[in-house]
Design a protein around this motif. Structure first.
Motif, mmCIF file in Angstrom:
data_model
loop_
_atom_site.group_PDB
_atom_site.id
_atom_site.type_symbol
_atom_site.label_atom_id
_atom_site.label_comp_id
_atom_site.label_asym_id
_atom_site.label_seq_id
_atom_site.Cartn_x
_atom_site.Cartn_y
_atom_site.Cartn_z
ATOM 1 N N LEU A 158 0.805 6.278 0.729
ATOM 2 C CA LEU A 158 1.254 6.377 2.123
ATOM 3 C C LEU A 158 1.565 5.022 2.734
ATOM 4 O O LEU A 158 1.808 4.913 3.935
ATOM 5 C CB LEU A 158 0.187 7.098 2.957
ATOM 6 C CG LEU A 158 0.044 8.593 2.646
ATOM 7 C CD1 LEU A 158 -1.165 9.181 3.372
ATOM 8 C CD2 LEU A 158 1.319 9.354 3.019
ATOM 9 N N TYR B 105 5.616 3.986 -2.054
ATOM 10 C CA TYR B 105 5.574 4.914 -0.922
ATOM 11 C C TYR B 105 6.110 6.267 -1.360
ATOM 12 O O TYR B 105 7.287 6.418 -1.700
ATOM 13 C CB TYR B 105 6.395 4.347 0.227
ATOM 14 C CG TYR B 105 6.455 5.228 1.455
ATOM 15 C CD1 TYR B 105 5.301 5.798 1.982
ATOM 16 C CD2 TYR B 105 7.667 5.474 2.088
ATOM 17 C CE1 TYR B 105 5.349 6.607 3.113
ATOM 18 C CE2 TYR B 105 7.726 6.272 3.226
ATOM 19 C CZ TYR B 105 6.570 6.836 3.725
ATOM 20 O OH TYR B 105 6.627 7.627 4.847
ATOM 21 N N PRO C 164 5.239 9.905 0.184
ATOM 22 C CA PRO C 164 4.458 10.781 1.075
ATOM 23 C C PRO C 164 4.301 12.201 0.525
ATOM 24 O O PRO C 164 3.258 12.838 0.764
ATOM 25 C CB PRO C 164 5.243 10.760 2.380
ATOM 26 C CG PRO C 164 6.615 10.296 2.009
ATOM 27 C CD PRO C 164 6.448 9.383 0.854
ATOM 28 N N THR D 139 3.438 5.867 8.818
ATOM 29 C CA THR D 139 3.580 6.541 7.523
ATOM 30 C C THR D 139 2.422 7.478 7.210
ATOM 31 O O THR D 139 2.610 8.509 6.553
ATOM 32 C CB THR D 139 3.728 5.501 6.393
ATOM 33 O OG1 THR D 139 2.606 4.598 6.409
ATOM 34 C CG2 THR D 139 5.013 4.699 6.553
ATOM 35 N N PHE D 140 1.230 7.178 7.688
ATOM 36 C CA PHE D 140 0.077 8.039 7.428
ATOM 37 C C PHE D 140 0.118 9.301 8.286
ATOM 38 O O PHE D 140 -0.355 10.359 7.873
ATOM 39 C CB PHE D 140 -1.230 7.280 7.683
ATOM 40 C CG PHE D 140 -1.733 6.515 6.486
ATOM 41 C CD1 PHE D 140 -2.896 6.895 5.829
ATOM 42 C CD2 PHE D 140 -1.036 5.422 6.007
ATOM 43 C CE1 PHE D 140 -3.357 6.199 4.725
ATOM 44 C CE2 PHE D 140 -1.479 4.710 4.908
ATOM 45 C CZ PHE D 140 -2.644 5.109 4.258
ATOM 46 N N ALA E 107 1.347 12.579 6.897
ATOM 47 C CA ALA E 107 0.487 13.312 5.971
ATOM 48 C C ALA E 107 -0.754 13.876 6.660
ATOM 49 O O ALA E 107 -1.637 14.425 6.001
ATOM 50 C CB ALA E 107 0.070 12.399 4.811
#
Length: 530
Positions: free
Chosen positions: A309, A346, A348, A386-387, A390
């Protein structure tokens, strides 16, 4: 901005020259540096454990053996002119250099060496473990460090190679302090700790003139330094947290050097050509961690998913360009024993699958402490973005370097974004930080990422870390550290992302600045302004 600039300049002028003087630019014999120094918690070499404090200790104190501005790759003589190793007896005898004096004028004696080592062990502050790993305790230190006529013999307990021991003795807490001066300023049995956090008592090329936390650190040259007097009369390090303000002061000539410029600023300055940019590879690795006291962060699937991530390339191609390189192992590239594989990218969708397959309950809401300056806040914002996709939501909590590090040492954080540099140039320095935790109890403080994140390292990994330390064969030892790094890459509650590259902007007239791979290798004594 203009008001801020004028205030900063006025403060620097006051510190640099006597009251009543004035000038339009920095004096010819004074180096003025703009730098974020709010990470400093302490400057006593028995307690100093931050990057900025490391720079100060290196310039104000000496060790028995040390790396020097003239040759930062070779361990050489410091306060000891020569030494004799007896590996079988696990002893090293050092002959002290003759004629060396502390800044106070007191001569350096074997007793000062014993006192310096003993106070580190007795005070037991953050860096004490560097010396106590040699088997030294408050009860046995006077048997482990014995004195002769102009000589000191140190004994170590453990299966260490002598070169490892010499690197330990070249580390920051092994700095030698002036016993007479320090003890004159002792209060309530603190062995001068409070006083040494506002003063210096060393032999180094510079002595402290002024230190005000998160404001200024000023040093004056020691004209009697045994390796030659510094070429500059004074160094003033001014705390300037904002990169934009650092650039403004540099371009206007109000400072000679700026250390915390962003990649965009560096690129702009290079285009203009009026400021020179020097680049220095660094040993610091940048990572974030999950505190294992937080139940939602103990699932190993969360650790694994986190590795996919991070937009490693996106960050190094944009706001980290030129200042970070992708590196995913605890020992920095460029040194023997480093793992340079970068298996994570990266991804995801892969991260989401890992979380789903493990049945992780989402969303996870977690606070992340971060130093409130570039590039830390920028990295944190990228991770937050980016986290979130998720189902892991970071709430960013910015603070000064000292605030963040103090919280981290108390194990009261949830997630932490920080950096780590070796305490001494041996892979065990980082292996013990990232792959060893023999006692995870709250009252068993250890200056390691493992203990601070409350991670009870598997016993097999603890044993492997200590076996690598004892291995006498250099090639086999390096491979053991590579194996440890591979294990940490796959299963640990922290994600190592980058290795730093230091870019420093400076006036064209400045030369001789030495910035090695760690903060302990930053030297000012050869600086000139022509």
């Amino acid at each position: 901005m203009k008001i801020l600039k004028q205030a900063l300049l006025a403060a620097m002028v006051t510190a640099a020259v006597p009251l009543g003087s004035a000038f339009a630019e920095t004096p010819a014999d004074v180096l003025v540096v703009a730098q974020n120094i709010d990470d400093i918690v302490a400057i006593d070499p028995a307690q100093a454990y931050e990057f900025s404090s490391g720079e100060f200790v290196t310039n104000a104190y000496d060790r028995l053996v040390q790396y020097d501005a003239a040759d930062i790759e070779t361990l050489g003589a410091g306060l000891a002119s020569e030494w004799t190793v007896d590996a079988a007896a696990k002893t090293i005898t050092f002959k002290l250099r003759e004629g060396v004096k502390f800044h106070s004028g007191n001569p350096v004696r074997p007793q000062d060496v014993l006192f310096s080592f003993k106070r580190v062990v007795v005070l037991d502050k953050a860096p004490a473990f560097i010396l106590t790993q040699l088997g030294w305790t408050p009860e046995n230190i006077e048997q482990m460090v014995t004195l002769g006529d102009g000589a000191v013999t140190i004994k170590y307990a453990g299966d260490f190679s002598p070169n490892f021991v010499l690197n330990v003795l070249a580390a920051r807490p092994a700095s030698v302090v002036d016993e007479a001066t320090v003890m004159q300023n002792e209060k309530d049995g603190d062995l001068g700790n409070n006083w040494l956090n506002a003063n210096s008592a060393g032999t180094g090329p510079f002595k402290l003139r002024t230190y005000r936390p998160a404001e200024i650190l000023a040093m004056d040259a020691n004209p009697d330094y045994f390796n030659g007097a510094p070429k500059i009369k004074s160094v003033i390090i001014r705390h300037v947290a904002e990169a934009a303000t650092q650039q403004l002061l540099l371009e206007s000539g109000d400072v000679d050097m700026a250390k915390n410029l962003t990649p965009d600023q560096i690129a702009g300055l290079e285009t203009k050509g009026s400021i020179k940019i020097e680049t220095y590879p660094q040993a610091a690795v940048h990572w974030f961690s999950f505190n294992q006291k937080v139940e939602a962060l103990t699932n190993e699937a969360v650790w694994e998913a986190a590795r996919y991530l991070v937009d490693y390339k996106g960050m190094t191609d944009t706001f980290l360009k030129g200042q970070m390189q992708i590196h995913q192992a605890f020992w920095p590239a460029g040194f023997p024993g480093a793992l340079t594989d970068t298996p994570f990218t990266y991804d995801p969708e892969k991260a989401k699958k890992i979380l789903a397959d493990a049945g992780v309950k989402l969303p996870i809401n977690v606070t992340m402490d971060v130093i409130n300056s570039a590039p830390f806040t920028d990295i944190a914002q990228s991770l937050q973005s980016t986290f979130a996709d998720a189902g892991i939501n970071f709430e960013i909590i910015p603070g000064t370097g000292a605030q963040v590090i103090t919280k981290y040492r108390a194990r009261t954080h949830e997630a932490m974004l920080l950096y780590w540099g070796p305490d001494f140039m041996d892979p065990h320095s980082n292996a013990k930080a990232f792959a060893y935790n023999a006692d995870n109890a709250d009252d068993k403080y250890a200056s390691t990422t493992t203990w601070r994140n409350a991670w009870a390292v598997p016993e097999e990994m603890n044993k492997a870390t200590m076996a690598a330390l004892a291995e006498p064969d250099a090639d086999k030892r390096n491979q053991m550290y590579v194996d440890l790094q591979e294990q940490i890459q796959q299963k640990a509650p922290f994600v190592i992302m980058f290795q730093a590259v230091q870019q420093v902007g400076m006036q064209p007239k400045v030369s001789g600045f030495v910035n090695g791979a760690t903060s302990d290798f930053v030297y000012y004594r050869l600086v000139e302004k022509n």
